[in-house]
Motif scaffolding. Structure first.
Motif, mmCIF file in Angstrom:
data_model
loop_
_atom_site.group_PDB
_atom_site.id
_atom_site.type_symbol
_atom_site.label_atom_id
_atom_site.label_comp_id
_atom_site.label_asym_id
_atom_site.label_seq_id
_atom_site.Cartn_x
_atom_site.Cartn_y
_atom_site.Cartn_z
ATOM 1 N N PRO A 77 -1.093 16.626 0.788
ATOM 2 C CA PRO A 77 0.120 16.445 -0.019
ATOM 3 C C PRO A 77 1.062 17.636 0.044
ATOM 4 O O PRO A 77 2.290 17.479 -0.034
ATOM 5 N N ASP A 85 -3.452 0.363 7.628
ATOM 6 C CA ASP A 85 -4.831 0.713 7.958
ATOM 7 C C ASP A 85 -4.941 1.488 9.272
ATOM 8 O O ASP A 85 -6.000 2.037 9.598
ATOM 9 N N LYS A 88 -4.138 6.399 9.783
ATOM 10 C CA LYS A 88 -5.077 7.513 9.952
ATOM 11 C C LYS A 88 -5.678 7.568 11.345
ATOM 12 O O LYS A 88 -6.230 8.597 11.743
ATOM 13 N N THR A 120 -2.734 11.941 -3.521
ATOM 14 C CA THR A 120 -3.843 12.894 -3.557
ATOM 15 C C THR A 120 -4.647 12.911 -2.262
ATOM 16 O O THR A 120 -5.577 13.688 -2.125
ATOM 17 N N LEU A 121 -4.285 12.040 -1.323
ATOM 18 C CA LEU A 121 -5.015 11.949 -0.057
ATOM 19 C C LEU A 121 -4.325 12.767 1.029
ATOM 20 O O LEU A 121 -3.139 13.092 0.930
ATOM 21 N N GLY A 122 -5.049 13.075 2.085
ATOM 22 C CA GLY A 122 -4.450 13.783 3.209
ATOM 23 C C GLY A 122 -4.061 15.194 2.841
ATOM 24 O O GLY A 122 -4.841 15.938 2.264
ATOM 25 N N ASP A 176 1.225 2.808 -3.414
ATOM 26 C CA ASP A 176 0.014 3.203 -4.132
ATOM 27 C C ASP A 176 0.070 4.697 -4.441
ATOM 28 O O ASP A 176 0.033 5.540 -3.536
ATOM 29 N N ASN A 210 -2.081 6.602 -5.610
ATOM 30 C CA ASN A 210 -3.297 7.333 -5.254
ATOM 31 C C ASN A 210 -3.156 8.026 -3.902
ATOM 32 O O ASN A 210 -3.878 8.989 -3.608
ATOM 33 N N GLY A 211 -2.228 7.537 -3.105
ATOM 34 C CA GLY A 211 -2.005 8.158 -1.803
ATOM 35 C C GLY A 211 -1.484 9.583 -1.903
ATOM 36 O O GLY A 211 -1.585 10.365 -0.958
ATOM 37 N N GLN A 271 0.820 -1.221 0.000
ATOM 38 C CA GLN A 271 0.000 0.000 0.000
ATOM 39 C C GLN A 271 0.850 1.266 0.000
ATOM 40 O O GLN A 271 0.401 2.316 -0.461
#
Length: 301
Positions: A126, A186, A189, A122-124, A117, A119-120, A114
């Motif tokens: 950046p 997991d 967060k 764009t999360l949180g 990944d 896609n991470g 993970q």
């Protein structure tokens, strides 16, 4: 090459742009120093209180560190370099030991897929992550700043810079990957905000022992000491070069008559740092969430 970024940028893009770069460097590194002192004072306060039950205000520890680092700043760079080298090697060994224990305990799950990944990205937050990445390479040009005090600078400066970039990049990447595996992708967060600064202590207690946790608590203090000492030396040498060239008051370009160090510039950085962190203590600012976070964030930007 004594001015590092300033010299290189002025040669390639002109003196006006070079002076702009020099101004940015001087402000950034000089403001990093009082933020570092506040962080260091807070770390010393909490560590000594935890280990010995002896509690003093954080500014008292910052003042003690200020005296020692100010003394180092008046000496030739090889004096500070030996201290920093010992601390850095010790930290590397501790993290290697930590990594080995976690990998030995978790096996391949210490390297979760993970983490790769994309896609991470764009999360949180950046933007904050990129800013943090920049801070990891703070002072990366500093080898060139010390060229006048180094042996065979034509070879050693380039070699030191490339080795530092490669080593920091690979080592941080692997350690961060293993850290994510130790926490669990997991669970990242769900870490309480108050526990963010305690992650490695908790992981050490979980995977190794309380004794090792105590060792890394002490190492955290020594590593911050080395960081502040390095930033003080970098700031002083930028100011020294600009003073010598008349871009700043010329007395800042004076070298120590015995050690050849930029003593006037280093003393100036020390005075600025003292005024800032003592003022912050007087105003009741939190050393990390108040002065430290604001000043170091400003310096990084």
């Amino acid at each position: 090459t004594g001015g590092a970024f300033y010299t290189y940028i002025a040669r390639g893009l002109g003196t006006v742009v070079g002076m702009g770069a020099a101004g940015v460097a001087v402000v950034s590194y000089t403001m990093f120093v009082p933020g570092g002192f506040s962080y260091l004072g807070y770390m010393m306060q909490t560590t000594i209180n935890d280990l010995l039950g002896f509690d003093l205000h954080w500014v008292a520890y910052s003042l003690a560190a200020w005296v020692v680092i100010g003394f180092f700043g008046l000496r030739q760079i090889d004096f500070s370099a030996r201290v920093v080298l010992i601390v850095v090697v010790f930290e590397f060994l501790l993290l290697l030991f930590f990594n080995a224990f976690v990998v030995g305990h978790l096996g391949s799950t210490a390297f979760p897929s993970q983490s790769m990944d994309l896609n991470g990205l764009t999360l949180g937050a950046p933007g904050v992550a990129i800013l943090l990445a920049f801070t990891c390479y703070f002072g990366i040009e500093s080898a060139a700043l010390f060229s006048e005090e180094a042996k065979s600078p034509q070879k050693s400066v380039a070699r030191a810079t490339y080795i530092a970039i490669f080593t920091i990049g690979i080592f941080y990447f692997i350690t961060s990957w293993i850290t994510v595996g130790a926490i669990g992708p997991d669970n990242i967060k769900r870490i309480p905000e108050a526990d963010v600064g305690l992650i490695y202590f908790k992981l050490s207690n979980q995977y190794i022992s309380g004794t090792f946790t105590t060792i890394i608590q002490v190492a955290l203090v020594t590593s911050m000491f080395a960081t502040v000492l390095s930033m003080q030396n970098v700031a002083a040498r930028y100011i020294f070069v600009l003073g010598r060239q008349g871009c700043l008051p010329r007395f800042l370009g004076r070298a120590h008559p015995v050690h050849g160090s930029p003593s006037a510039a280093s003393a100036t950085v020390s005075v600025v740092a003292l005024v800032v962190f003592v003022s912050a203590a007087y105003l009741g600012l939190h050393p990390m969430l108040g002065l430290g976070l604001i000043v170091l964030g400003f310096a990084a930007v």
